[in-house]
Write a protein that holds these residues in place. Structure first.
Motif, PDB file in Angstrom:
ATOM      1  N   SER A 181     -15.298  -4.154  72.258  1.00  0.00           N
ATOM      2  CA  SER A 181     -14.324  -3.162  72.719  1.00  0.00           C
ATOM      3  C   SER A 181     -13.070  -3.198  71.867  1.00  0.00           C
ATOM      4  CB  SER A 181     -13.952  -3.424  74.178  1.00  0.00           C
ATOM      5  OG  SER A 181     -15.071  -3.264  75.009  1.00  0.00           O
ATOM      6  N   THR A 182     -12.546  -2.025  71.585  1.00  0.00           N
ATOM      7  CA  THR A 182     -11.266  -1.927  70.882  1.00  0.00           C
ATOM      8  C   THR A 182     -10.124  -2.099  71.891  1.00  0.00           C
ATOM      9  OG1 THR A 182     -11.127   0.453  71.256  1.00  0.00           O
ATOM     10  CG2 THR A 182     -12.283  -0.302  69.257  1.00  0.00           C
ATOM     11  N   LEU A 183      -8.901  -2.228  71.358  1.00  0.00           N
ATOM     12  CA  LEU A 183      -7.737  -2.291  72.244  1.00  0.00           C
ATOM     13  C   LEU A 183      -7.636  -1.032  73.096  1.00  0.00           C
ATOM     14  CD1 LEU A 183      -4.911  -3.748  69.956  1.00  0.00           C
ATOM     15  CD2 LEU A 183      -6.199  -4.927  71.744  1.00  0.00           C
ATOM     16  N   THR A 184      -8.004   0.095  72.498  1.00  0.00           N
ATOM     17  CA  THR A 184      -7.931   1.365  73.224  1.00  0.00           C
ATOM     18  C   THR A 184      -8.931   1.386  74.373  1.00  0.00           C
ATOM     19  OG1 THR A 184      -7.461   2.334  71.062  1.00  0.00           O
ATOM     20  CG2 THR A 184      -7.771   3.855  72.898  1.00  0.00           C
ATOM     21  N   GLN A 185     -10.140   0.858  74.120  1.00  0.00           N
ATOM     22  CA  GLN A 185     -11.127   0.775  75.190  1.00  0.00           C
ATOM     23  C   GLN A 185     -10.657  -0.160  76.297  1.00  0.00           C
ATOM     24  OE1 GLN A 185     -14.506   0.238  72.144  1.00  0.00           O
ATOM     25  NE2 GLN A 185     -15.582   0.845  74.003  1.00  0.00           N
ATOM     26  N   GLN A 186     -10.074  -1.297  75.928  1.00  0.00           N
ATOM     27  CA  GLN A 186      -9.562  -2.228  76.940  1.00  0.00           C
ATOM     28  C   GLN A 186      -8.461  -1.578  77.771  1.00  0.00           C
ATOM     29  OE1 GLN A 186      -8.613  -6.210  75.436  1.00  0.00           O
ATOM     30  NE2 GLN A 186      -9.928  -5.824  73.661  1.00  0.00           N
ATOM     31  N   LEU A 187      -7.630  -0.803  77.090  1.00  0.00           N
ATOM     32  CA  LEU A 187      -6.561  -0.111  77.811  1.00  0.00           C
ATOM     33  C   LEU A 187      -7.143   0.903  78.781  1.00  0.00           C
ATOM     34  CD1 LEU A 187      -3.543   0.481  78.208  1.00  0.00           C
ATOM     35  CD2 LEU A 187      -3.707   2.113  76.324  1.00  0.00           C
ATOM     36  N   ALA A 188      -8.152   1.654  78.327  1.00  0.00           N
ATOM     37  CA  ALA A 188      -8.797   2.638  79.199  1.00  0.00           C
ATOM     38  C   ALA A 188      -9.390   1.960  80.422  1.00  0.00           C
ATOM     39  CB  ALA A 188      -9.875   3.390  78.421  1.00  0.00           C
ATOM     40  N   LYS A 189     -10.038   0.819  80.211  1.00  0.00           N
ATOM     41  CA  LYS A 189     -10.631   0.096  81.335  1.00  0.00           C
ATOM     42  C   LYS A 189      -9.540  -0.387  82.297  1.00  0.00           C
ATOM     43  CE  LYS A 189     -11.740  -4.185  81.037  1.00  0.00           C
ATOM     44  NZ  LYS A 189     -12.338  -5.490  80.677  1.00  0.00           N
ATOM     45  N   ASN A 190      -8.482  -0.974  81.754  1.00  0.00           N
ATOM     46  CA  ASN A 190      -7.422  -1.514  82.611  1.00  0.00           C
ATOM     47  C   ASN A 190      -6.692  -0.425  83.377  1.00  0.00           C
ATOM     48  OD1 ASN A 190      -8.023  -4.069  81.673  1.00  0.00           O
ATOM     49  ND2 ASN A 190      -6.407  -4.079  80.120  1.00  0.00           N
ATOM     50  N   PHE A 191      -6.465   0.706  82.709  1.00  0.00           N
ATOM     51  CA  PHE A 191      -5.724   1.795  83.338  1.00  0.00           C
ATOM     52  C   PHE A 191      -6.541   2.550  84.384  1.00  0.00           C
ATOM     53  CE2 PHE A 191      -2.012   3.085  80.346  1.00  0.00           C
ATOM     54  CZ  PHE A 191      -1.137   2.392  81.167  1.00  0.00           C
ATOM     55  N   PHE A 192      -7.816   2.820  84.050  1.00  0.00           N
ATOM     56  CA  PHE A 192      -8.548   3.808  84.850  1.00  0.00           C
ATOM     57  C   PHE A 192      -9.840   3.310  85.506  1.00  0.00           C
ATOM     58  CE2 PHE A 192      -6.445   5.996  81.265  1.00  0.00           C
ATOM     59  CZ  PHE A 192      -5.563   6.795  81.982  1.00  0.00           C
ATOM     60  N   LEU A 193     -10.402   2.206  85.027  1.00  0.00           N
ATOM     61  CA  LEU A 193     -11.735   1.826  85.456  1.00  0.00           C
ATOM     62  C   LEU A 193     -11.743   0.472  86.140  1.00  0.00           C
ATOM     63  CD1 LEU A 193     -13.572   2.901  82.181  1.00  0.00           C
ATOM     64  CD2 LEU A 193     -13.272   4.251  84.265  1.00  0.00           C
ATOM     65  N   SER A 194     -12.852   0.169  86.782  1.00  0.00           N
ATOM     66  CA  SER A 194     -13.026  -1.131  87.420  1.00  0.00           C
ATOM     67  C   SER A 194     -13.625  -2.103  86.407  1.00  0.00           C
ATOM     68  CB  SER A 194     -13.960  -0.997  88.630  1.00  0.00           C
ATOM     69  OG  SER A 194     -15.282  -0.710  88.193  1.00  0.00           O
ATOM     70  N   SER A 195     -13.791  -3.346  86.802  1.00  0.00           N
ATOM     71  CA  SER A 195     -14.376  -4.354  85.920  1.00  0.00           C
ATOM     72  C   SER A 195     -15.892  -4.399  86.025  1.00  0.00           C
ATOM     73  CB  SER A 195     -13.790  -5.734  86.275  1.00  0.00           C
ATOM     74  OG  SER A 195     -14.053  -6.034  87.632  1.00  0.00           O
ATOM     75  N   GLU A 196     -16.483  -3.411  86.702  1.00  0.00           N
ATOM     76  CA  GLU A 196     -17.937  -3.335  86.849  1.00  0.00           C
ATOM     77  C   GLU A 196     -18.597  -3.260  85.475  1.00  0.00           C
ATOM     78  OE1 GLU A 196     -21.282  -0.050  88.307  1.00  0.00           O
ATOM     79  OE2 GLU A 196     -19.141   0.428  88.274  1.00  0.00           O
ATOM     80  N   ARG A 197     -19.715  -3.991  85.296  1.00  0.00           N
ATOM     81  CA  ARG A 197     -20.447  -3.963  84.032  1.00  0.00           C
ATOM     82  C   ARG A 197     -21.669  -3.063  84.180  1.00  0.00           C
ATOM     83  NH1 ARG A 197     -20.467 -10.024  81.328  1.00  0.00           N
ATOM     84  NH2 ARG A 197     -18.195 -10.284  81.246  1.00  0.00           N
ATOM     85  N   SER A 198     -21.600  -1.884  83.606  1.00  0.00           N
ATOM     86  CA  SER A 198     -22.720  -0.947  83.661  1.00  0.00           C
ATOM     87  C   SER A 198     -22.628  -0.024  82.463  1.00  0.00           C
ATOM     88  CB  SER A 198     -22.700  -0.138  84.958  1.00  0.00           C
ATOM     89  OG  SER A 198     -21.598   0.748  84.976  1.00  0.00           O
ATOM     90  N   LEU A 199     -23.774   0.574  82.100  1.00  0.00           N
ATOM     91  CA  LEU A 199     -23.814   1.479  80.960  1.00  0.00           C
ATOM     92  C   LEU A 199     -22.951   2.710  81.210  1.00  0.00           C
ATOM     93  CD1 LEU A 199     -24.990   2.170  78.211  1.00  0.00           C
ATOM     94  CD2 LEU A 199     -26.945   3.214  79.395  1.00  0.00           C
ATOM     95  N   VAL A 200     -22.996   3.217  82.437  1.00  0.00           N
ATOM     96  CA  VAL A 200     -22.211   4.405  82.769  1.00  0.00           C
ATOM     97  C   VAL A 200     -20.719   4.130  82.587  1.00  0.00           C
ATOM     98  CG1 VAL A 200     -21.556   5.990  84.622  1.00  0.00           C
ATOM     99  CG2 VAL A 200     -23.948   5.297  84.351  1.00  0.00           C
ATOM    100  N   ARG A 201     -20.288   2.956  83.060  1.00  0.00           N
ATOM    101  CA  ARG A 201     -18.868   2.618  82.917  1.00  0.00           C
ATOM    102  C   ARG A 201     -18.480   2.464  81.449  1.00  0.00           C
ATOM    103  NH1 ARG A 201     -15.774  -1.320  80.842  1.00  0.00           N
ATOM    104  NH2 ARG A 201     -16.803  -3.037  81.879  1.00  0.00           N
ATOM    105  N   LYS A 202     -19.351   1.865  80.642  1.00  0.00           N
ATOM    106  CA  LYS A 202     -19.041   1.696  79.226  1.00  0.00           C
ATOM    107  C   LYS A 202     -18.955   3.045  78.507  1.00  0.00           C
ATOM    108  CE  LYS A 202     -18.661  -1.477  77.060  1.00  0.00           C
ATOM    109  NZ  LYS A 202     -17.429  -2.229  76.672  1.00  0.00           N
ATOM    110  N   ILE A 203     -19.849   3.971  78.883  1.00  0.00           N
ATOM    111  CA  ILE A 203     -19.803   5.295  78.272  1.00  0.00           C
ATOM    112  C   ILE A 203     -18.503   6.001  78.642  1.00  0.00           C
ATOM    113  CG2 ILE A 203     -20.877   7.576  78.291  1.00  0.00           C
ATOM    114  CD1 ILE A 203     -23.588   6.150  78.634  1.00  0.00           C
ATOM    115  N   ARG A 204     -18.167   5.909  79.903  1.00  0.00           N
ATOM    116  CA  ARG A 204     -16.915   6.534  80.355  1.00  0.00           C
ATOM    117  C   ARG A 204     -15.720   5.906  79.648  1.00  0.00           C
ATOM    118  NH1 ARG A 204     -14.434   6.650  86.487  1.00  0.00           N
ATOM    119  NH2 ARG A 204     -13.109   8.478  86.210  1.00  0.00           N
ATOM    120  N   GLU A 205     -15.749   4.588  79.509  1.00  0.00           N
ATOM    121  CA  GLU A 205     -14.681   3.873  78.825  1.00  0.00           C
ATOM    122  C   GLU A 205     -14.550   4.352  77.385  1.00  0.00           C
ATOM    123  OE1 GLU A 205     -14.905  -0.345  76.815  1.00  0.00           O
ATOM    124  OE2 GLU A 205     -14.637  -0.608  78.984  1.00  0.00           O
ATOM    125  N   ALA A 206     -15.685   4.485  76.692  1.00  0.00           N
ATOM    126  CA  ALA A 206     -15.666   4.935  75.297  1.00  0.00           C
ATOM    127  C   ALA A 206     -15.131   6.355  75.189  1.00  0.00           C
ATOM    128  CB  ALA A 206     -17.077   4.840  74.712  1.00  0.00           C
TER     129      ALA A 206
END
Length: 790
Positions: free
Chosen positions: A248-273
């Motif tokens: 994950s890039t810093l931008t992806q980490q920021l997206a996860k921290n700002f908007f997403l949960s810590s759930e590990r799933s393909l759907v969440r990773k796609i949304r994060e990207a």
């Protein structure tokens, strides 16, 4: 038939096929081929039809979802990114010539603020000290009166406190110089996240370099997602058989921290990207970096999540991020990988190893040379002491602050983001009060576990609440005895009886004899009352000062009855008493219910030369843009005559010197202190109120069930005050004669004013307007004196 004949016989001809006819096998093959061709062409057309329609639907769906995500991101980035907790600050220590601050108290304050003591200050946040001087390089900070720039000053002390404050650059004398206030706490009302916003411009460059080097080397090159990093991480994880590296890039980490949960799933990773790509498209890299630096999760402080580098600096090291050393900066970047795993207090070796890895990467990238790297990895982590709290547990004081904020600004104030509340709390006074309560109550509680305490300390100069304790366990959040109890104040009312009398100088002076004889009074309800002295003795007559300093009851009642109970009630009311006053004779001995805060209010008026100012806990409030919110001026007026109040102050110093609080005077013989002890009937309530040059204190010790304690004011509440001064050494009262007061002399027996040098006389302060000493010590004039007029 001959051969010839045979050869002449015509050959049989094959029948020619009819026009358009085909052989059956070929016909079947052709039919099949044609049928297959038609079938495949139809399926292809159908697949193509379905595919482009699905593709269109998917495109529209992704586009719509992208637009939706774009709106979500825009609202977050272009609006208020975070709900910043309300910051609550202590008072800002003011230093000026004559300030009642000792050399030791300033050094203690600097250490509390995280300043480093060095031989010679070379940068902001450092100081040096000799016996009478402190060379200080102050940090810049936000003050309610405006931004204060960094400044280096030399502060000089004498026995009275601060004697001078000079700017080092040009030796210019400063009228007043402020230290930054202590950040007491941040009031969290939302999601439990705690952060201290720091713009990128104020972040050390080493932190930014380290972060990009460790977390996302191609941050300034990629467009939110780095496919090569994802592939590399996948190969490494497959090789290791477990997740050892992230892509994950810093931008992806920021997206996860700002908007997403810590759930590990393909759907969440796609949304994060997808969100990372949108964020990178819409915003500058520096803005993304600033958001990350203030959002990243850095640890857990009990129930609070620590977010952002600014707060992490305070959490781990107890000082602003701009003052961190290079190894400390490297640790902040190191701990991002796993704040729990690299908890430096629980796993110091693990944390140091991770920090050293960051330092090594900096060296390999050319940001450090070998010598700098070696020095850095050999340095300790430099953590704050684990027993030094990040936020103060001040339940009693914070309850008063919140009540005052609600009263002055409304109950929605603390829900606003980014407000800053500046209070009157003196951290050093609070620490001394808490230590005194714990120490004294542990000793007194050996015989009675039910004893409780309430204590209020005010700043004499600002009329602000400097410290407050509401329970024998100061951190206990519950019943606040400093504010909420209503108990008889006993002899603490006596100074107001005597203040009423001394305001009539034609009738009363400190030397005036008072009757100490049995008296029976009617309370107006058909009942009689016969007050007695504690020692059950009557002395016939005693000087007013003696009755005061020994807290003798009967002369006080006689004095009060001569003036009228209502007159005393008026004096108490003018001084700031906001409770009910029952105007019965028993009121003259303290049959008035109050709290330590109410007592502190009226004693503050006495200490402040009769000037009433309503005690407060809040001095200023700034909004998110650092604009002050409008507030009404604190209520104040000249309640008591300054001259007669001066005499009451003098009498209170004699209480400490040779009266009921003499043990306090013996403990601090170098300081002039003022005080008054108080005890309610049957020793149920032990009280003390007193002051030095800087602070006024009011203390109650008793039981919640109103049971007998066996304690007097001197053995209970005063013991708390004595321990308080043991931690916070007093500054002697400055008592120069004020306008309207002179040094008088009085006959010890009759109280008649005399000239100095007369036999059987005593020197006492007196009001100038009524001081008319008898000439010639009261002896008849000789013929020569009559002739010469002298």
């Amino acid at each position: 038939m001959t051969d010839k004949e045979t050869s002449k016989k015509p050959a049989r001809k094959k029948a020619a096929p009819k026009s358009g006819a085909k052989k059956p096998a070929a016909k079947k093959r052709a039919a099949k081929a044609k049928s297959a061709s038609k079938g495949s062409s139809g399926i292809g057309r159908r697949i193509w039809s379905i595919s482009w329609k699905l593709g269109l639907i998917l495109f529209v769906g992704v586009l719509s979802y992208g637009i939706y995500l774009d709106q979500v991101i825009a609202r977050k980035f272009e609006g208020q990114k975070w709900h910043l907790p309300a910051q609550v600050f202590s008072r800002s220590m003011a230093l000026y010539p004559g300030a009642a601050v000792s050399h030791g108290q300033l050094i203690a304050e600097l250490k509390l603020l995280g300043y480093r003591k060095v031989a010679n200050p070379r940068q902001v946040g450092e100081f040096s000290a000799s016996k009478t001087r402190v060379d200080l390089w102050r940090r810049p900070f936000l003050h309610p009166q405006g931004t204060q720039a960094e400044q280096r000053v030399m502060i000089t002390f004498d026995q009275q406190g601060v004697s001078s404050v000079a700017r080092n650059s040009d030796n210019r004398q400063l009228a007043v110089f402020h230290l930054e206030p202590v950040l007491l706490d941040r009031i969290i009302t939302g999601d439990g996240e705690d952060r201290l916003f720091v713009p990128t411009a104020k972040m050390p460059q080493s932190i930014i370099d380290s972060l990009i080097l460790v977390e996302d080397r191609s941050f300034y090159e990629h467009h939110g997602v780095n496919p090569f990093a994802i592939i590399r991480a996948a190969l490494v994880n497959i090789s290791a058989g477990r997740t050892v590296q992230g892509g994950s890039t810093l931008t992806q980490q920021l997206a996860k921290n700002f908007f997403l949960s810590s759930e590990r799933s393909l759907v969440r990773k796609i949304r994060e990207a997808l969100m990372a790509i949108i964020i990178d498209f819409r915003y500058e890299k520096d803005e993304i970096l600033e958001a990350y630096l203030n959002e990243v999760y850095m640890g857990q402080d009990k129930a609070r999540g620590v977010h952002g580098m600014g707060l992490a600096s305070q959490f781990y090291f107890g000082r602003p991020i701009a003052e961190l050393t290079l190894p400390q900066q490297a640790f902040l970047v190191a701990v991002i990988k796993g704040p729990s795993y690299y908890n430096p207090w629980r796993y110091p070796e693990r944390a140091a190893s991770r920090r050293d890895l960051v330092l090594r990467l900096l060296m390999e990238d050319g940001k450090l040379n070998v010598q700098q790297y070696t020095a850095a990895v050999e340095s300790p982590l430099g953590l704050r002491s684990a027993d030094k709290p990040v936020h103060q547990k001040l339940p009693a004081f914070f309850a008063v602050v919140q009540h005052e904020l609600n009263r002055r600004f409304g109950d929605s104030l603390l829900k606003q983001s980014g407000i800053k509340v500046y209070t009157t709390l003196d951290p050093m006074a609070q620490e001394a009060a808490e230590k005194a309560v714990k120490k004294t109550m542990a000793r007194l509680g050996k015989n009675d576990k039910t004893l409780q305490v309430g204590m209020v300390v005010t700043d004499k100069y600002s009329a602000g609440i400097a410290a407050m304790v509401g329970d024998k366990v100061p951190s206990y959040k519950g019943y606040n005895r400093a504010v909420e109890i209503r108990r008889p104040i006993g002899s603490l009312i006596k100074p107001f009886v005597y203040a009423t009398a001394l305001n009539q100088p034609a009738k009363y002076t400190l030397a005036t004899p008072l009757k100490d004889q049995p008296i029976t009074l009617n309370n107006g309800q058909g009942k009689t009352w016969s007050p007695k002295n504690v020692d059950k003795k009557f002395r016939g007559e005693v000087p007013l000062l003696t009755a005061f300093k020994r807290s003798i009851n009967v002369p006080t009642v006689n004095l009060g009855m001569e003036m009228g109970v209502s007159s005393v009630a008026t004096t108490l009311d003018k001084s700031g008493w906001r409770g009910k006053i029952s105007e019965y004779p028993s009121m003259l001995l303290g049959a008035v219910n109050g709290s330590p805060l109410m007592v502190a209010q009226v004693y503050q008026t006495i200490a402040d030369n009769g000037r009433y100012r309503r005690l407060s806990s809040v001095t200023a409030v700034l909004d998110m843009e650092n604009n002050p919110l409008p507030v009404a001026r604190v209520e104040q007026n000249q309640a008591l005559n300054p001259s007669s109040t001066y005499l009451v102050q003098y009498a209170m110093t004699q209480v400490v010197k040779s009266g009921t609080a003499s043990r306090l005077g013996k403990a601090f013989p170098y300081a002039t202190l003022a005080g008054k002890t108080g005890t309610s009937n049957d020793s149920r309530d032990s009280w003390f109120a007193g002051f030095d040059e800087r602070n006024v204190a009011a203390i109650w010790v008793g039981r919640d069930d109103n049971g007998k304690t066996g304690l007097y004011g001197s053995s209970g509440a005063m013991a708390v005050y004595q321990d308080f001064l043991g931690t916070r050494p007093p500054i002697s009262l400055r008592r120069p004669l004020i306008s309207g007061v002179v040094n008088g002399h009085f006959d010890k027996t009759t109280g008649v004013a005399k000239e100095s040098g007369c036999e059987n006389s005593i020197a006492l302060p007196a009001l100038e307007a009524s001081y008319h000493p008898a000439r010639n010590c009261g002896e008849p004039l000789s013929w020569w004196q009559k002739l010469t007029g002298g």
